[in-house]
Structures are given as C-alpha cells and as structure tokens.
Enzyme design. Structure first.
Site, mmCIF file in Angstrom:
data_model
loop_
_atom_site.group_PDB
_atom_site.id
_atom_site.type_symbol
_atom_site.label_atom_id
_atom_site.label_comp_id
_atom_site.label_asym_id
_atom_site.label_seq_id
_atom_site.Cartn_x
_atom_site.Cartn_y
_atom_site.Cartn_z
ATOM 1 N N LYS A 1 30.118 27.901 23.346
ATOM 2 C CA LYS A 1 31.428 28.172 22.703
ATOM 3 C C LYS A 1 31.454 29.491 21.966
ATOM 4 C CE LYS A 1 28.956 24.926 20.536
ATOM 5 N NZ LYS A 1 28.201 23.860 21.217
ATOM 6 N N GLY B 1 17.850 15.511 13.003
ATOM 7 C CA GLY B 1 18.108 16.440 14.098
ATOM 8 C C GLY B 1 19.578 16.673 14.375
ATOM 9 N N LYS C 1 35.499 26.589 18.794
ATOM 10 C CA LYS C 1 36.159 25.585 19.639
ATOM 11 C C LYS C 1 37.670 25.631 19.452
ATOM 12 C CE LYS C 1 32.044 22.645 19.658
ATOM 13 N NZ LYS C 1 31.305 21.632 18.869
ATOM 14 N N VAL D 1 20.369 20.808 26.838
ATOM 15 C CA VAL D 1 21.480 20.555 27.760
ATOM 16 C C VAL D 1 21.129 21.022 29.186
ATOM 17 C CG1 VAL D 1 23.916 21.025 28.258
ATOM 18 C CG2 VAL D 1 23.174 20.659 25.903
ATOM 19 N N GLY E 1 24.816 16.430 22.723
ATOM 20 C CA GLY E 1 23.749 15.644 23.336
ATOM 21 C C GLY E 1 23.497 16.079 24.765
ATOM 22 N N ASP F 1 31.246 26.841 14.189
ATOM 23 C CA ASP F 1 31.276 26.114 15.463
ATOM 24 C C ASP F 1 32.685 25.567 15.737
ATOM 25 O OD1 ASP F 1 29.679 24.533 17.649
ATOM 26 O OD2 ASP F 1 30.813 22.991 16.578
ATOM 27 N N GLU G 1 34.386 23.282 30.294
ATOM 28 C CA GLU G 1 34.660 21.950 29.725
ATOM 29 C C GLU G 1 33.622 21.571 28.680
ATOM 30 O OE1 GLU G 1 36.485 19.301 28.662
ATOM 31 O OE2 GLU G 1 37.286 19.141 30.693
ATOM 32 N N GLU H 1 20.879 21.822 11.992
ATOM 33 C CA GLU H 1 19.823 22.820 12.139
ATOM 34 C C GLU H 1 19.185 23.109 10.776
ATOM 35 O OE1 GLU H 1 19.272 24.402 15.146
ATOM 36 O OE2 GLU H 1 20.920 23.388 16.170
#
Lengths: 421, 421
Positions: B107, B189, B207, B16, B304, B203, B131, B192
């Site tokens: 996050k 991919g 969030k 990223v 992504g 995760d 964001e 993990e």
C-alpha cells in the site's frame, strides 16, 4: 478506448424494474465515463401503461411481446423483473437461445431453472448474471465467483431474508410475539399479505441453493436443502436465549465437512459476539469461511428498488465489459451421493416439566444414555427446564428427546432450536 | 474451452510471499478446474536460501536479478511482496514497461506511485492489481471497481488497520492503557518494534488514498489526507465514550459533500449500534455508502499470510482471465481544488476544570458565542466536564476551544475526539 454501446431490454417495470430504469437513466453518463460502456434501454415489456407513463418512458420502446425483444439485434442484454417461475423462465430461455445475455433478480426461477438456463446460454453464447438474486446490492455473487478463487469454502452462514430478520429483531428487542410482529411487518410493506415465501424459509432456501452451488462448485438443488421457517418461534425462547448470550436469526447455512455437504435453512441461535448477531432489522449479511481467507462477512440491504437495482445495473455493466462469459457447468448427479441429511448440531431444548423431584436427573440420564452431552442447564422455573447440548447428530437428538418425553416428570419438548457456534 | 497457462514471478518470499507460494501450489489444480487457468510459479526473487528451502522451492526457478524476470517471456504476471517504496517501485515499473501485469499488496508504494505505475501499464499493456493492498482477503477493491458501478459513492468509513484496532479493542474491553496494550501487541507480533506506521495512522492513510481514489474516481494523494494516530488516546475517554453509547475506532474516512471531498484518518467515536463498532481485535471492515445501494459493509481479516495471499491469488486469477485490463486514468490536478480541508464534525470534548461555581455556564457561553451547538453535557466529577457538540467546522471548534481555555474555571482541553454518527 472506444466506448462500447450496449442495448438492454427490461422485462417488467415493477419496484425493481422501475428502480433499474431510473438508475440506468440517471447514471448513464457516469457509467459511460467510468466503465467505457454506453448502456441504453432499447426496449421494455410491461402492459401497465400508467407505470410506463410514471417512469417517463417513451412509448416507442415499449415492446408488444417477448419475440419483438428476442428478434431485436440491437439488444445484447435482457434483464428480467417478473418474479416467479413463469413466464420469466420461458422468456429468458428464448433470449438466451437468441444469443443474448440475461440479468435477473429472480431467485425462485433461477434456483429452479439454473441448469436449463446454463444450457441455453452455452448454446447461444450469452452469459448468466444474477448478483441481484441474493442479498440485494451487496456483491455476494461476485465475491464468490471472482474473489474466493484461492479458497476451498468450508461454510456459508447467511441472513438472507429481510422480512424474517425484521420480525426476529423486533421480537428480540421488544419482546413482542410473532403474530404481532408479522402484522407490523405487513403494515410496513416488509411482508406480503401471504407471507409464506418469507416466513416459511422458501426465499432463503432459493438463495441458499444459488450461493452454496457457487461456493462449493456443484449444484445444490432446493430439494436437498432442509428447511424450517420462523412461524413457530416463541418469543420466550428468544428471551431465554438472550440470557444465555445468544441471538436468534433465520439462517441459510451450508457446510463442507469431511467431503460431505449439508445445506439448510432454519432459525438458529448465534453467540451475541458473532458478527451476524448485530445484523438487525431488514439488513442482510453473508458470512463466508474459506480455508485461506478465513472469515469474511458482506453486509447491506437485501431488498428495495434502488439497492437491488444497483446490483442489476452492476451486472449489466459487468456483462457489457465481457467478450466471453463465465460458465457454471455444475452437474446435478453427484449431489445425490454427497449431501449429508443427518447433520450434527448443538441444540437448545426447552422442556415443559412437572413439579416433581428428580426430573432434571432423569432427563440427564436419558440424554447421557443416548450419548447426548450437556453443556448448560438453565432451570427457569419449576415447570421450565432448558438444556444446551454438545454437538450431536440430529437423528440421535430426536431419539433422545422421544425417550425423554416418556419420562413421568416431562410434559413435552416445548422448543428445539439449533445453536451455531 | 482451452485452459490458459499463465507464468507468475514472485518478488520476495516473506510472510505473504511465502503464503502466496503455498496457496498457488496447493490450489493449482482447483483453480485450473474452476477458473480455466493454469497458474505456474516460473520464477522467484529472494536472496534468503533458507527460506527458499523451507518453502520447498526448486532452485532452478530462483532468479538472479529482476532483469532475468523482466526478460523472461514465459512470465505474464509479477507479484511483489517487498513492502516499502524501493526497490518495489523500480522493479514493478520495469515489469510493466516489459508488458507484464503486476499484483501487489504494497500500500505504501502503490499509494505513492500509482500514477507512475499507471503510465507504465498503459505503455506496456499490462494491468495493475492491488486487492491485497487494502483489508487483506476481503474484496474491497473488487467491490469498488466491479460492483458499485451504479453508484455515486457518498462516503467510506474503514477500520483498515488491525494493529490499532487490536489496541483500541483491548483498551476498551479491559480498561488497560495505551502503552500496556501496545507492548502486548508487540509481544504477539501484531505491532512492529517501531510501531509508527500503524499507530500514527500512516498505514491507514495509504489505504484511504487507494480506496478513496477508486470510490470517487479521482486521485486523492496522501498529502491531501489529514492524519492523526492513536498514541495520545487516553483510556479514560474510551470509558467515558462507552457511558455515552460510543465505541472508539481508528477510522479512515472520506466523504463527498456538495461536490467537495474530505479524506482523513483519526480516532473517532461511533455509536455502539453502528456495524463498525462490533469489529473487534485485529479484524478490519470497510463501510461504503452509495446513493443507490445505500450502506454496504465488508468485513474480515486485514492481514496475515493466508488471507492476504488469498487476495493476491485472486488478483492473479482475475488478471489471468482478462485480455484487456482496467485503467485508472485519474488525474491529480483537479484534487487540489476540490478537497475540503476544514471539514465539519461532531466533537467530544473533555475539559479539566477547577472546582469553581459557574464554569459550565461560562464554557457553554463561549461555545454559544462561537455558534458551537451543545448536544450532551456530562459532568463526570468536580474536575471533569465532557461535552458533545453538534456538527461544526473544525476551524470554528478550535477557535471556540482556545477561548474556553482562557476561562478562569478551565484548566485545559484534555481531549478532543471526533464523533461519526
């Protein structure tokens, strides 16, 4: 941080104006706490005394005319709910020249008068807020202005009119014809007695102009948007489309292709798997494609007192928190050269044919001669032939179909519907 | 208006971080024109020289440590891409105390350290922008902070993890079991090597904490979110659910009911007609319900390099345009009293039963005795009994199932899945 006090005037207390009044009253304390602004309705403009009473509005804040509002220094924001171009345009221009910001849900007026309003806002120093003009309470405007900064937008596809989506959804789900569904929509209050603004695609065209102008950062006037409504949609084609894996929607579409823009409103088949295909009934959605973010869809209620009021109030709060306002200095002129009128599309064509040997071959020959590729052929019955083409320019398609209609085995082209893939 | 120049530092140049660098470079001129800010990457912090070379980054802007960045007066915004709590937390606290604003997609760190960051931001005067921490390039945070001001949010339901949605979508579409789908996701991919953060719901929990805190304007720490992952989902139940008209999703859910909050992450059946049911593969979506706006759904890519980079850059531009920053002064304490742990739900229960007469009647009797209403019964085979209940408290449900498991005809409760309607 000190709470900022903001005075608001509401022009018109119809469905959305009244809904906005109610929200501002019921949420005033919550907004003060969460957003640090205290929003007070300082004036309303409406002649309907019964409505003013029904809403429980204190007679002391009823203005006698627009000048009283424009000249009131306690008003920073004017929100308009009249609909139609006049007197909304004149009143809002006055407010802007007087230095106030405006908030509006009026897509017709805004799409037609944006440049004029922009100039008045620049001169007065106020801002233009119009989240409520497109897709009700769903933040499509804010997304385009404040969340897509990293993207060149490559296309917009929107179901932006609830009336037509309700009608097409019913035609599709229940196999009922257009006229019956329209009457039902009118009975339920989803369609006006004169339904033209919705069913002929004017409403979607206004919204397409606003959304596409923001997306591509250039003015796309309504005159540059090609428009077809749903009044001629035959329920048969919806059913045949279903067999082929498609759902019919009235779409507001714009695309940036090789530096050229195309903007249009028309019924279109979408693959059933497309997220827009599952947007049913009076719901709306906007599907945005950007070169970095990829595909984003925003979905929700496109109309109604409270959803639209929610967007109006959001704009009021957003505006109240700003010291300087965003400008949209898009110029008109460049558009004339870079709008593509002869756009390419995949087509669904239904031919009425005679029971004659070799008609399919002859039709295929004409299409082939005109370089119209054929993707799918569906012979529904001896007298119905359906073809899905490859992508082809509209001018080429129309020429090929003219020639095909000359063939002895072809009665006529009974339906021509674009396919978005 | 003069263009504002803003210096940015990027901490970490992984997927990223690198995507963000590329976007900032390719869109610099566009952003300058559209948003009146000139964003320059003034420093990067990454030890990977090969990566720095691959991205074409000038060696002169590579910082030797965080202090060099913190002490650089030309940097106004620090964007962090490390992931995990440390050293991200320490570095960002330093930046905030030095008066810089921060932008993050992290996050885990943000949900765990928000209050601490908030205090540092208040002291330094910078802002927190996150964001990109939820649903990639889709503006879910901006919608909650800047478009829902007129609403009391009543519920959030989100598909906020692409890995699990990919796995569940494949299990559903192809009838393949969990382990096979997980391996496929790892090969592609999407997951993990150690998939726990995704498949065990961590995760989604991070969030949910961020999104729900914003939605209800109070801190909802991760400790207050009940969490179940998808590792125990049996492909059989997905198939049985399908027969009953349901789609299985891993949902992040929060609800405000009678002034009490509930927040949870677990697999849940949704009616096929629910807009979230058509969110397939690695796509994400957040479904927001507010008392005025009604239902809104935001859909797009949740991960992504470029979609997440799009959100990071949007935050940088949004932050750059602000003179004062939004504060999130939610306190922790009140949460302890108003979180509902024993929440109500509709349940799908699959019993393994023996081939014995009267088992269904006995199970129904136990449920009835415990005041668990039965909505649907599906006897799949002599040894499989499926029941959909009415809404019932979790504690009541568990007690009833314990008793049912004591019945002679019941082998065991083979599956228990919540249903959201």
């Amino acid at each position: 941080m000190a709470v900022k006090h903001v005075g608001v005037a509401l022009l018109g207390l119809g469905v959305v104006g009244g809904g906005t009044y109610r929200i501002l009253k019921s949420k005033r304390e919550m907004i003060r706490q969460n957003d640090n602004v205290d929003i007070e309705v300082v004036a309303v403009l409406d002649r309907n005394e019964a409505r003013i009473k029904e809403l429980g509005i204190d007679g002391g804040i009823v203005a006698k005319d627009i000048d009283e509002i424009v000249n009131n220094p306690d008003i920073q924001i004017v929100a308009e709910f009249f609909g139609g171009v006049e007197p909304a345009r004149t009143f809002l221009l006055k407010a802007l020249y007087a230095g106030k910001s405006i908030v509006t849900a009026n897509k017709e007026m805004f799409s037609k008068c944006w440049q004029e309003l922009e100039k008045a806002a620049e001169q007065g120093g106020g801002g233009l807020y119009f989240e409520a003009s497109c897709v009700g309470g769903v933040p499509v405007i804010r997304t385009l202005t404040d969340s897509m900064q990293a993207n060149t937008i490559t296309s917009l596809k929107g179901i932006v009119n609830g009336t037509t989506n309700y009608i097409l959804s019913r035609m599709s789900d229940e196999g009922v014809d257009y006229d019956t569904c329209l009457k039902e929509a009118q009975r339920l209050g989803y369609a006006e007695a004169n339904p033209s603004a919705d069913v002929d695609g004017f409403d979607a065209m206004y919204k397409n102009s606003i959304l596409s102008s923001l997306a591509y950062r250039r003015r796309i006037p309504i005159e540059n948007i090609s428009r077809e409504g749903i009044a001629d949609v035959n329920v048969k084609d919806i059913a045949y489309g279903k067999e082929l894996g498609y759902t019919l929607k009235l779409l507001a579409i714009s695309k940036l292709k090789d530096g050229k823009l195309e903007a249009r409103v028309h019924p279109a088949f979408l693959p059933n798997s497309h997220p827009l295909s599952s947007v049913k009934g009076s719901f709306n959605a906007l599907f945005i494609s950007g070169d970095n973010v990829d595909d984003v869809m925003l979905y929700g209620r496109g109309a109604g007192a409270l959803p639209t009021g929610s967007a109006i109030v959001s704009d009021i709060v957003f505006c109240a928190g700003k010291d300087t306002h965003r400008r949209f200095p898009f110029e008109n002129e460049q558009v004339q050269t870079d709008i593509e009128k002869d756009f390419s599309s995949v087509y669904y064509v239904r031919f009425d044919v005679k029971e004659e040997d070799g008609t399919l071959g002859k039709v295929a020959g004409v299409l082939n001669k005109n370089k119209v590729g054929v993707k799918t052929v569906l012979q529904k019955s001896a007298d119905t032939l359906i073809i899905i083409t490859n992508e082809v320019k509209e001018s080429v398609m129309r020429k090929a179909l003219c020639e095909a209609e000359q063939l002895s085995g072809v009665e006529r082209v009974a339906a021509l519907i674009r396919v978005e893939e």
